[in-house]
Design a protein around this motif. Sequence first.
Motif, PDB file in Angstrom:
ATOM      1  N   MET A   1       3.462  16.854   4.542  1.00 40.65           N
ATOM      2  CA  MET A   1       2.709  15.805   3.865  1.00 40.65           C
ATOM      3  C   MET A   1       3.526  14.507   3.795  1.00 40.65           C
ATOM      4  O   MET A   1       2.988  13.411   3.996  1.00 40.65           O
ATOM      5  N   LEU A   2       4.813  14.628   3.529  1.00 38.05           N
ATOM      6  CA  LEU A   2       5.682  13.454   3.485  1.00 38.05           C
ATOM      7  C   LEU A   2       5.731  12.763   4.844  1.00 38.05           C
ATOM      8  O   LEU A   2       5.638  11.530   4.927  1.00 38.05           O
ATOM      9  N   ASN A   3       5.848  13.543   5.899  1.00 34.80           N
ATOM     10  CA  ASN A   3       5.869  12.960   7.247  1.00 34.80           C
ATOM     11  C   ASN A   3       4.561  12.240   7.547  1.00 34.80           C
ATOM     12  O   ASN A   3       4.559  11.149   8.121  1.00 34.80           O
ATOM     13  N   LYS A   4       3.445  12.830   7.142  1.00 28.43           N
ATOM     14  CA  LYS A   4       2.144  12.190   7.355  1.00 28.43           C
ATOM     15  C   LYS A   4       2.020  10.919   6.524  1.00 28.43           C
ATOM     16  O   LYS A   4       1.456   9.915   6.982  1.00 28.43           O
ATOM     17  N   LEU A   5       2.538  10.946   5.299  1.00 21.94           N
ATOM     18  CA  LEU A   5       2.536   9.754   4.462  1.00 21.94           C
ATOM     19  C   LEU A   5       3.298   8.620   5.144  1.00 21.94           C
ATOM     20  O   LEU A   5       2.845   7.479   5.154  1.00 21.94           O
ATOM     21  N   HIS A   6       4.434   8.927   5.736  1.00 24.93           N
ATOM     22  CA  HIS A   6       5.211   7.903   6.439  1.00 24.93           C
ATOM     23  C   HIS A   6       4.433   7.320   7.624  1.00 24.93           C
ATOM     24  O   HIS A   6       4.505   6.112   7.876  1.00 24.93           O
ATOM     25  N   VAL A   7       3.689   8.156   8.332  1.00 22.85           N
ATOM     26  CA  VAL A   7       2.870   7.665   9.448  1.00 22.85           C
ATOM     27  C   VAL A   7       1.816   6.695   8.933  1.00 22.85           C
ATOM     28  O   VAL A   7       1.636   5.595   9.483  1.00 22.85           O
ATOM     29  N   VAL A   8       1.111   7.068   7.866  1.00 21.16           N
ATOM     30  CA  VAL A   8       0.078   6.205   7.294  1.00 21.16           C
ATOM     31  C   VAL A   8       0.702   4.902   6.786  1.00 21.16           C
ATOM     32  O   VAL A   8       0.186   3.810   7.053  1.00 21.16           O
ATOM     33  N   ALA A   9       1.810   5.016   6.080  1.00 22.73           N
ATOM     34  CA  ALA A   9       2.481   3.824   5.541  1.00 22.73           C
ATOM     35  C   ALA A   9       2.924   2.893   6.665  1.00 22.73           C
ATOM     36  O   ALA A   9       2.721   1.675   6.586  1.00 22.73           O
ATOM     37  N   ASP A  10       3.515   3.448   7.714  1.00 21.05           N
ATOM     38  CA  ASP A  10       3.937   2.629   8.855  1.00 21.05           C
ATOM     39  C   ASP A  10       2.746   1.924   9.481  1.00 21.05           C
ATOM     40  O   ASP A  10       2.819   0.738   9.824  1.00 21.05           O
ATOM     41  N   TYR A  11       1.646   2.631   9.639  1.00 20.67           N
ATOM     42  CA  TYR A  11       0.430   2.053  10.216  1.00 20.67           C
ATOM     43  C   TYR A  11      -0.055   0.866   9.384  1.00 20.67           C
ATOM     44  O   TYR A  11      -0.511  -0.142   9.914  1.00 20.67           O
ATOM     45  N   GLU A  12       0.034   1.006   8.064  1.00 21.57           N
ATOM     46  CA  GLU A  12      -0.423  -0.045   7.152  1.00 21.57           C
ATOM     47  C   GLU A  12       0.630  -1.134   6.942  1.00 21.57           C
ATOM     48  O   GLU A  12       0.382  -2.110   6.228  1.00 21.57           O
ATOM     49  N   GLY A  13       1.816  -0.962   7.538  1.00 24.07           N
ATOM     50  CA  GLY A  13       2.880  -1.951   7.389  1.00 24.07           C
ATOM     51  C   GLY A  13       3.543  -1.918   6.026  1.00 24.07           C
ATOM     52  O   GLY A  13       4.013  -2.935   5.524  1.00 24.07           O
ATOM     53  N   ARG A  14       3.576  -0.734   5.433  1.00 32.35           N
ATOM     54  CA  ARG A  14       4.147  -0.573   4.098  1.00 32.35           C
ATOM     55  C   ARG A  14       5.244   0.478   4.105  1.00 32.35           C
ATOM     56  O   ARG A  14       5.291   1.327   4.985  1.00 32.35           O
ATOM     57  N   SER A  15       6.061   0.451   3.073  1.00 33.00           N
ATOM     58  CA  SER A  15       6.989   1.549   2.834  1.00 33.00           C
ATOM     59  C   SER A  15       6.188   2.715   2.253  1.00 33.00           C
ATOM     60  O   SER A  15       5.051   2.535   1.788  1.00 33.00           O
ATOM     61  N   ALA A  16       6.774   3.894   2.261  1.00 30.81           N
ATOM     62  CA  ALA A  16       6.108   5.049   1.661  1.00 30.81           C
ATOM     63  C   ALA A  16       5.862   4.795   0.174  1.00 30.81           C
ATOM     64  O   ALA A  16       4.787   5.119  -0.351  1.00 30.81           O
ATOM     65  N   ASN A  17       6.820   4.194  -0.505  1.00 31.51           N
ATOM     66  CA  ASN A  17       6.666   3.896  -1.926  1.00 31.51           C
ATOM     67  C   ASN A  17       5.485   2.955  -2.155  1.00 31.51           C
ATOM     68  O   ASN A  17       4.643   3.194  -3.030  1.00 31.51           O
ATOM     69  N   SER A  18       5.404   1.884  -1.364  1.00 26.93           N
ATOM     70  CA  SER A  18       4.298   0.937  -1.508  1.00 26.93           C
ATOM     71  C   SER A  18       2.955   1.594  -1.205  1.00 26.93           C
ATOM     72  O   SER A  18       1.952   1.319  -1.870  1.00 26.93           O
ATOM     73  N   GLU A  19       2.938   2.463  -0.208  1.00 24.64           N
ATOM     74  CA  GLU A  19       1.688   3.169   0.130  1.00 24.64           C
ATOM     75  C   GLU A  19       1.242   4.055  -1.030  1.00 24.64           C
ATOM     76  O   GLU A  19       0.059   4.096  -1.372  1.00 24.64           O
ATOM     77  N   ILE A  20       2.170   4.746  -1.660  1.00 27.22           N
ATOM     78  CA  ILE A  20       1.837   5.583  -2.819  1.00 27.22           C
ATOM     79  C   ILE A  20       1.271   4.729  -3.944  1.00 27.22           C
ATOM     80  O   ILE A  20       0.281   5.093  -4.586  1.00 27.22           O
ATOM     81  N   LEU A  21       1.876   3.563  -4.190  1.00 23.00           N
ATOM     82  CA  LEU A  21       1.372   2.682  -5.242  1.00 23.00           C
ATOM     83  C   LEU A  21      -0.049   2.207  -4.938  1.00 23.00           C
ATOM     84  O   LEU A  21      -0.886   2.122  -5.843  1.00 23.00           O
TER      85      LEU A  21
END
Length: 54
Positions: free
Chosen positions: A14-34
Motif C-alpha cells: 500500500m505504501l508503494n502504491k501511495l508513492h506512485v499516486v503521489a508521484d503522479y500528482e506531483g506531491r510527496s507521500a505526506n502531502s498526498e495523505i493530507l
Amino acid sequence: MAIKSLSIRIDEEMLNKLHVVADYEGRSANSEILVLIRDAIEAYEEKHGSIEIK
C-alpha cells in the motif's frame, strides 16, 4: 494552527502504491495523505454537516 505529527502503520504494498499516486500528482507521500484526509473530511461534512471542534 499548530502542526501535529501522526504515525500510521501501513503495509509495504500500500505504501508503494501511495508513492506512485503521489508521484503522479506531483506531491510527496505526506502531502498526498493530507489531500486524501482533507477530501474525506469535506465529503463527511457535505453528508453530515460541519464538524464543530470543541
